[in-house]
Design a protein around this motif. Structure first.
Motif, PDB file in Angstrom:
ATOM      1  N   ILE A  10       0.865  -1.191   0.000  1.00 44.64           N
ATOM      2  CA  ILE A  10       0.000   0.000   0.000  1.00 44.64           C
ATOM      3  C   ILE A  10       0.898   1.235   0.000  1.00 44.64           C
ATOM      4  CG2 ILE A  10      -1.892   1.227   1.152  1.00 44.64           C
ATOM      5  CD1 ILE A  10      -2.559  -1.683   0.282  1.00 44.64           C
ATOM      6  N   GLY A  65       8.954   4.655   0.004  1.00 39.23           N
ATOM      7  CA  GLY A  65       9.134   3.403   0.753  1.00 39.23           C
ATOM      8  C   GLY A  65       8.526   2.214   0.029  1.00 39.23           C
ATOM      9  N   SER A  91      10.835  19.345  -3.905  1.00 38.25           N
ATOM     10  CA  SER A  91       9.570  20.072  -4.093  1.00 38.25           C
ATOM     11  C   SER A  91       9.697  21.540  -3.662  1.00 38.25           C
ATOM     12  CB  SER A  91       8.421  19.388  -3.347  1.00 38.25           C
ATOM     13  OG  SER A  91       8.652  19.402  -1.957  1.00 38.25           O
ATOM     14  N   LEU A 105       6.684   0.771   7.066  1.00 39.33           N
ATOM     15  CA  LEU A 105       7.963   1.483   6.973  1.00 39.33           C
ATOM     16  C   LEU A 105       7.717   2.927   6.576  1.00 39.33           C
ATOM     17  CD1 LEU A 105       9.830   0.919   3.632  1.00 39.33           C
ATOM     18  CD2 LEU A 105       7.487   0.179   3.939  1.00 39.33           C
ATOM     19  N   PHE A 146      15.290   9.202   2.021  1.00 40.11           N
ATOM     20  CA  PHE A 146      16.508   8.390   2.111  1.00 40.11           C
ATOM     21  C   PHE A 146      16.308   7.296   3.159  1.00 40.11           C
ATOM     22  CE2 PHE A 146      21.002   9.071   0.646  1.00 40.11           C
ATOM     23  CZ  PHE A 146      21.505   7.875   1.105  1.00 40.11           C
TER      24      PHE A 146
HETATM   25  C1  LIG Z   1       9.030  19.749   1.351  1.00 36.14           C
HETATM   26  C2  LIG Z   1       9.647  18.397   1.517  1.00 36.14           C
HETATM   27  C3  LIG Z   1      10.973  18.202   1.167  1.00 36.14           C
HETATM   28  C4  LIG Z   1      11.556  16.949   1.353  1.00 36.14           C
HETATM   29  N1  LIG Z   1      12.874  16.801   1.002  1.00 36.14           N
HETATM   30  C5  LIG Z   1      13.466  15.604   1.225  1.00 36.14           C
HETATM   31  C6  LIG Z   1      14.846  15.422   0.884  1.00 36.14           C
HETATM   32  O1  LIG Z   1      15.507  16.332   0.375  1.00 36.14           O
HETATM   33  N2  LIG Z   1      15.403  14.216   1.144  1.00 36.14           N
HETATM   34  C7  LIG Z   1      14.694  13.181   1.706  1.00 36.14           C
HETATM   35  O2  LIG Z   1      15.269  12.122   1.920  1.00 36.14           O
HETATM   36  N3  LIG Z   1      13.375  13.335   2.034  1.00 36.14           N
HETATM   37  C8  LIG Z   1      12.764  14.509   1.796  1.00 36.14           C
HETATM   38  N4  LIG Z   1      11.427  14.654   2.112  1.00 36.14           N
HETATM   39  C9  LIG Z   1      10.717  13.577   2.835  1.00 36.14           C
HETATM   40  C10 LIG Z   1      10.144  12.518   1.899  1.00 36.14           C
HETATM   41  O3  LIG Z   1       9.265  13.071   0.960  1.00 36.14           O
HETATM   42  C11 LIG Z   1       9.388  11.457   2.704  1.00 36.14           C
HETATM   43  O4  LIG Z   1      10.089  11.177   3.887  1.00 36.14           O
HETATM   44  C12 LIG Z   1       9.200  10.168   1.913  1.00 36.14           C
HETATM   45  O5  LIG Z   1       8.432  10.439   0.780  1.00 36.14           O
HETATM   46  C13 LIG Z   1       8.571   9.086   2.787  1.00 36.14           C
HETATM   47  O6  LIG Z   1       8.238   7.964   2.032  1.00 36.14           O
HETATM   48  P1  LIG Z   1       6.899   7.132   2.365  1.00 36.14           P
HETATM   49  O7  LIG Z   1       6.935   5.959   1.486  1.00 36.14           O
HETATM   50  O8  LIG Z   1       6.777   6.968   3.821  1.00 36.14           O
HETATM   51  O9  LIG Z   1       5.718   8.124   1.934  1.00 36.14           O
HETATM   52  P2  LIG Z   1       5.370   8.736   0.516  1.00 36.14           P
HETATM   53  O10 LIG Z   1       6.563   8.825  -0.350  1.00 36.14           O
HETATM   54  O11 LIG Z   1       4.615   9.990   0.796  1.00 36.14           O
HETATM   55  O12 LIG Z   1       4.373   7.681  -0.141  1.00 36.14           O
HETATM   56  C14 LIG Z   1       3.089   7.462   0.364  1.00 36.14           C
HETATM   57  C15 LIG Z   1       2.204   6.944  -0.761  1.00 36.14           C
HETATM   58  O13 LIG Z   1       1.058   6.306  -0.199  1.00 36.14           O
HETATM   59  C16 LIG Z   1      -0.100   6.677  -0.917  1.00 36.14           C
HETATM   60  N5  LIG Z   1      -1.227   6.526   0.008  1.00 36.14           N
HETATM   61  C17 LIG Z   1      -1.386   7.103   1.221  1.00 36.14           C
HETATM   62  N6  LIG Z   1      -2.521   6.665   1.807  1.00 36.14           N
HETATM   63  C18 LIG Z   1      -3.097   5.792   0.952  1.00 36.14           C
HETATM   64  C19 LIG Z   1      -4.277   5.005   0.993  1.00 36.14           C
HETATM   65  N7  LIG Z   1      -5.114   5.039   2.058  1.00 36.14           N
HETATM   66  N8  LIG Z   1      -4.570   4.223  -0.074  1.00 36.14           N
HETATM   67  C20 LIG Z   1      -3.759   4.173  -1.154  1.00 36.14           C
HETATM   68  N9  LIG Z   1      -2.615   4.902  -1.241  1.00 36.14           N
HETATM   69  C21 LIG Z   1      -2.282   5.688  -0.200  1.00 36.14           C
HETATM   70  C22 LIG Z   1       0.176   8.124  -1.342  1.00 36.14           C
HETATM   71  O14 LIG Z   1      -0.602   8.473  -2.480  1.00 36.14           O
HETATM   72  C23 LIG Z   1       1.675   8.079  -1.646  1.00 36.14           C
HETATM   73  O15 LIG Z   1       1.946   7.783  -3.001  1.00 36.14           O
HETATM   74  C24 LIG Z   1      10.807  15.888   1.895  1.00 36.14           C
HETATM   75  C25 LIG Z   1       9.454  16.078   2.219  1.00 36.14           C
HETATM   76  C26 LIG Z   1       8.883  17.312   2.037  1.00 36.14           C
HETATM   77  C27 LIG Z   1       7.441  17.529   2.407  1.00 36.14           C
END
Ligand SMILES: Cc1cc2nc3c(=O)[nH]c(=O)nc-3n(C[C@H](O)[C@H](O)[C@H](O)COP(=O)(O)OP(=O)(O)OC[C@H]3O[C@@H](n4cnc5c(N)ncnc54)[C@H](O)[C@@H]3O)c2cc1C
Length: 431
Positions: free
Chosen positions: A43, A48, A80, A324, A338
């Motif tokens: 999901i 991640g 972004s 995660l 990262f």
């Molecule tokens: C302004 C900004 C700058 C950043 N800069 C950096 C950087 O320079 N370096 C760095 O390492 N990190 C950076 N980050 C942090 C980084 O974006 C996140 O830490 C990272 O994306 C986390 O990964 P994730 O898989 O947990 O979540 P995400 O990458 O957000 O993925 C979550 C996914 O789950 C989907 N989703 C959520 N809920 C549901 C649901 N109920 N059903 C179906 N799909 C769902 C969403 O659509 C999304 O695609 C930044 C963040 C921001 C806001």
């Protein structure tokens, strides 16, 4: 010196863990699953989830993989702020997954509403359910409501926070663009823990960079719910050099915590009772784990984050549910792309080990976080991690940060490294 040796040893451990995954487990798993294939449901195809997929994809003829994301087009957090600052176009951070890269994988674009942990299925819209043997969740973050009276983080049409792929970047850019010269902007920075700790200050820098060029004599007040922040000295150095008299940082102890917002009059009130009026007020909301965990009853409302087993990433108290990325409490590791990328590799390796009944690898993790202060100037912090001796938490082994006295060439090189890291990651995952 010491930290360099540790880091080298650490990186070699990391590499040997990944080799173990690609050769030994892969071969065994293909033989084991000649008859019945385990069904793995992912999901979230953000950083991640997609990193898990890219590893599990190597054995996609031995397991069934389904990926569900509510968005087909994924906008990254990293870089972004450069888009908000007018340095990059939104297309540069927007990706769709190339299905040819993941031929045996089924993609569903829908929102997951509920996880049934006993019967092992999820509900998507229209009452459709999808079952699983193992579920991996990397759904990013959710937002705390009722922290600031008068501000609702879910109203992103009115007040786009731009802290996830759903929030409206174009709208916020337009709000910036519509400002007159001599404007006053308030940025509200949340309390810990939240996604990407240096990002509010990177955002302030890049907005200041934009204002300097387009909206003379404008000013940014950062109202901070904290008394200090990561890479603070590097940011202060950059602000002194480029944004003197543009950015003012107000720590919590000096009135930085906002408690009330009057939208009609564009006035905020802080903890000390002082009121400040501004032309634009930009809130970065306080955060918690994604709503799906609370809605499904797998996370108690009194906890903000998912507690996991740091070796397997299995959600505490539940079998075969793995979490995660930003929704977990990862102890010393910050919430970053990262980090999520590094955690995903360990999760994928140890999920295969679990399926095969083999010994888990002892995890090691890495995080590097770059921040831009303007076009072609960046600085970073790197930290490496492993488990404590009782194997119940992730602890930092050391870290190194860019010097505040870095030359322009160094800052420029770090900006190239940031783009290099980003391009490698998105090419690996999406293209
Ligand atoms: C302004 C900004 C700058 C950043 N800069 C950096 C950087 O320079 N370096 C760095 O390492 N990190 C950076 N980050 C942090 C980084 O974006 C996140 O830490 C990272 O994306 C986390 O990964 P994730 O898989 O947990 O979540 P995400 O990458 O957000 O993925 C979550 C996914 O789950 C989907 N989703 C959520 N809920 C549901 C649901 N109920 N059903 C179906 N799909 C769902 C969403 O659509 C999304 O695609 C930044 C963040 C921001 C806001």
């Amino acid at each position: 010196m010491n930290s360099k040796i540790n880091r080298r040893k650490f990186l070699s451990n990391l590499a040997s863990g990944l080799t173990f995954f690609t050769l030994s487990n892969l071969f065994l798993l293909k033989r084991l699953n000649a008859k019945s294939k385990p069904k793995v449901l992912i999901i979230g195809s953000g950083i991640g989830g997609l990193t898990c997929l890219s590893y599990l994809n190597k054995i996609s003829d031995a397991i069934d993989i389904i990926v569900i994301d509510k968005n087909k087009s994924i906008r990254t957090g990293p870089l972004s702020n450069l888009v908000l600052g007018g340095i990059l176009s939104e297309e540069k951070i927007t990706f769709t997954i190339d299905p040819k890269k993941y031929r045996n994988v089924k993609f569903v674009y829908d929102e997951v509403k509920y996880i049934d942990s006993d019967k092992k299925f999820v509900k998507v819209s229209g009452d459709v359910s999808v079952n699983f043997d193992f579920i991996i969740l990397s759904p990013g973050i959710g937002y705390k409501e009722n922290i600031i009276e008068g501000y609702n983080p879910n109203n992103t049409e009115l007040l786009p926070h731009c802290w996830d792929g759903d929030s409206n970047l174009k709208k916020f850019k337009k709000q910036l663009n519509d400002l007159d010269r001599n404007s006053k902007i308030i940025i509200s920075s949340p309390d810990y823990p939240y996604r990407c700790p240096p990002a509010p200050y990177e955002r302030a820098s890049l907005i200041a960079n934009y204002l300097k060029k387009k909206k003379n004599n404008s000013k940014i007040l950062i109202f901070d719910s904290k008394n200090s922040f990561t890479k603070q000295e590097n940011f202060f150095k950059e602000w002194n050099l480029y944004y003197n008299n543009i950015i003012e940082w107000i720590p919590r102890k000096k009135g930085g915590r906002i408690i009330k917002y009057d939208h009609q009059n564009k006035i905020i009130k802080n903890e000390q009772g002082n009121k400040v009026k501004a032309d634009l007020i930009h809130f970065i909301p306080d955060q918690k784990a994604s709503n799906i965990f609370f809605d499904s009853g797998v996370l108690d409302k009194k906890n903000d984050w998912c507690e996991i087993n740091p070796t397997t990433f299995e959600l505490k108290g539940f079998d075969d549910i793995f979490v995660l990325g930003d929704s977990i409490n990862a102890w010393d590791m910050p919430k970053s792309a990262f980090s999520a990328n590094s955690q995903a590799k360990v999760l994928a390796i140890n999920l295969i080990n679990k399926i095969l009944g083999r010994k888990f690898v002892d995890p090691v993790f890495l995080n590097t976080c770059y921040s831009f202060s303007k076009e072609n100037r960046a600085f970073s912090i790197t930290a490496w991690y492993r488990l404590n001796t009782s194997k119940d938490r992730i602890v930092s082994l050391g870290s190194s940060q860019s010097s505040i006295n870095s030359s322009h060439i160094d800052r420029n090189q770090e900006a190239s490294h940031a783009f290099g890291w980003f391009n490698t990651m998105v090419n690996d995952l999406f293209l």
